[in-house]
Design an enzyme around this catalytic site. Structure first.
Site, mmCIF file in Angstrom:
data_model
loop_
_atom_site.group_PDB
_atom_site.id
_atom_site.type_symbol
_atom_site.label_atom_id
_atom_site.label_comp_id
_atom_site.label_asym_id
_atom_site.label_seq_id
_atom_site.Cartn_x
_atom_site.Cartn_y
_atom_site.Cartn_z
ATOM 1 C CE LYS A 112 -4.312 -1.790 0.567
ATOM 2 N NZ LYS A 112 -5.702 -1.715 0.895
ATOM 3 C CE LYS A 194 -6.183 -7.976 -2.537
ATOM 4 N NZ LYS A 194 -6.836 -7.892 -1.271
ATOM 5 C CE LYS A 197 -13.255 -3.519 -0.800
ATOM 6 N NZ LYS A 197 -12.258 -2.958 0.112
#
Ligand code: ATP
Ligand code: LTN
Length: 329
Positions: A112, A194, A197
């Site tokens: 992140k 992966k 969203k």
């Protein structure tokens, strides 16, 4: 006594088929057997920048998806993380029992930080401690999540064990519940990463509110390989194997059954079968989801009741912790 389950999803975007097959799908199966707490992790969502109006909208969308997917608000405690103060109280305490070195090892923080290089805030760094508080404040036995959260469960266990060893038995040591197949649904365009969203490549992701045409279009574009044979081989055929996993979970079929079903057929037929299976699965979910969003009072009643029930349980545990560390109640 039923065992306790806790899990949650952040309100950082439209939920994806990965969230559904990796998490919510498993939650539905557990609602009769366990005492279940499912939250919308709206505090965790603040670790990235959000437009405030969009954040509240998203939180309601996640709630509506939970219910539309089949989580019964009568059987489960469904709530907003920010409405149960005990999480934040325990978060602070646990911060003081977590080492920088442990947090430094978290791969989600590294990922992140790379993605949000302009906003590497300390919330992003201490994210797993709030997650540990979410879990430990209910003394949850099991935490159903996708594979990407395994490391956060491990640090939660370490923090709980550390606290217990200093102050005596306080927390239940929780276990991750990660189902084999749905653990990691990959992107359609990039099947080695992966499905997420918060991606920027919209063709990589099936959103739970995509309409049938969008789903067909995304499946048509999904990356496969040149063999043109439906065969499960995660290493060498990540795209096809991912589509097989999705199809298998929805149709409750094994990889062998799928290989037989599509023997002699090409990827075109296979992709369309996967698209139709997804469309069919999402049809009733989408109908209920839209009804709920048009009915904010119904959603409000659910989260208010949930917060009340969750607080009753969480306050007891946080009070016990306060007492143990020497705070005056
Ligand atoms: P973000 O992109 O904002 O990081 P996300 O899509 O990864 O979000 P989370 O809110 O982090 O979603 O995760 C919610 C739950 O869904 C977790 O249990 C997570 O493991 C699961 N999950 C998310 N994506 C997938 C996926 N692709 N496959 C399986 N499970 C997933
Ligand atoms: N970090 C989780 C969301 C989350 C969660 C939790 C999951 C926040 N708190 C507690 C399980 C238990 C994620 O899925 N990204």
């Amino acid at each position: 006594m039923k065992k306790t389950i806790l899990s949650g999803i952040q309100a950082t975007g439209n939920l994806t088929l990965g969230n559904y097959l990796g998490a919510i799908h498993n939650w539905i199966k557990m609602q009769d057997e366990y005492d279940c707490y499912y939250m919308i992790a709206d505090l965790h969502s603040l670790t990235v920048r959000n437009d405030p109006e969009i954040l509240c909208k998203r939180a309601m969308q996640v709630l509506a998806i939970y219910v539309a997917a089949g989580l019964d608000p009568e059987k489960n405690t469904i709530f907003l993380q920010s409405q149960v103060d005990a999480h934040v109280k325990l978060n602070w305490i646990l911060n003081c029992y977590t080492y920088m070195g442990e947090l430094n090892r978290m791969t989600q923080f590294k990922d992140k930080s790379a993605k949000h290089a302009d906003n590497i805030n300390s919330g992003l760094f201490t994210y797993p401690v709030l997650m540990a508080a979410d879990i430990l404040v209910y003394n949850a036995d099991l935490v159903p999540v996708g594979e990407d959260q395994r490391q956060h469960l491990e640090i939660t266990r370490d923090i709980a064990e550390r606290f217990n060893s200093i102050y005596g038995e306080t927390f239940v040591i929780p276990e991750a519940f990660i189902s084999e197949q749905g653990a990691r649904i990959m992107g359609l365009q990039e099947p080695t990463a992966k499905m997420s969203k918060s991606t920027t490549n919209l063709n990589d992701v099936i959103f739970l509110n995509d309409d049938p045409e969008e789903i067909r279009k995304k499946l048509k574009k999904a990356v496969t390989d040149s063999e043109n044979c439906v065969r499960y081989d995660k290493e060498n055929k990540p795209g096809v194997s991912n589509l097989m996993t999705i199809y298998g979970l929805i149709q409750e079929k094994t990889m062998e059954q799928i290989e037989q079903e599509f023997a002699g057929k090409g990827y075109g037929d296979f992709k369309m079968a996967v698209a139709e299976a997804i469309i069919e699965k999402l049809e009733s979910l989408q109908k209920r989801y839209n009804e709920l969003l048009e009915n904010p009072e119904e959603l409000k009643a659910i989260y208010e009741k949930g917060a009340k029930k969750a607080s009753q349980r969480a306050d007891k545990i946080v009070n016990e912790v306060y007492r143990k560390v020497g705070l005056i109640l």
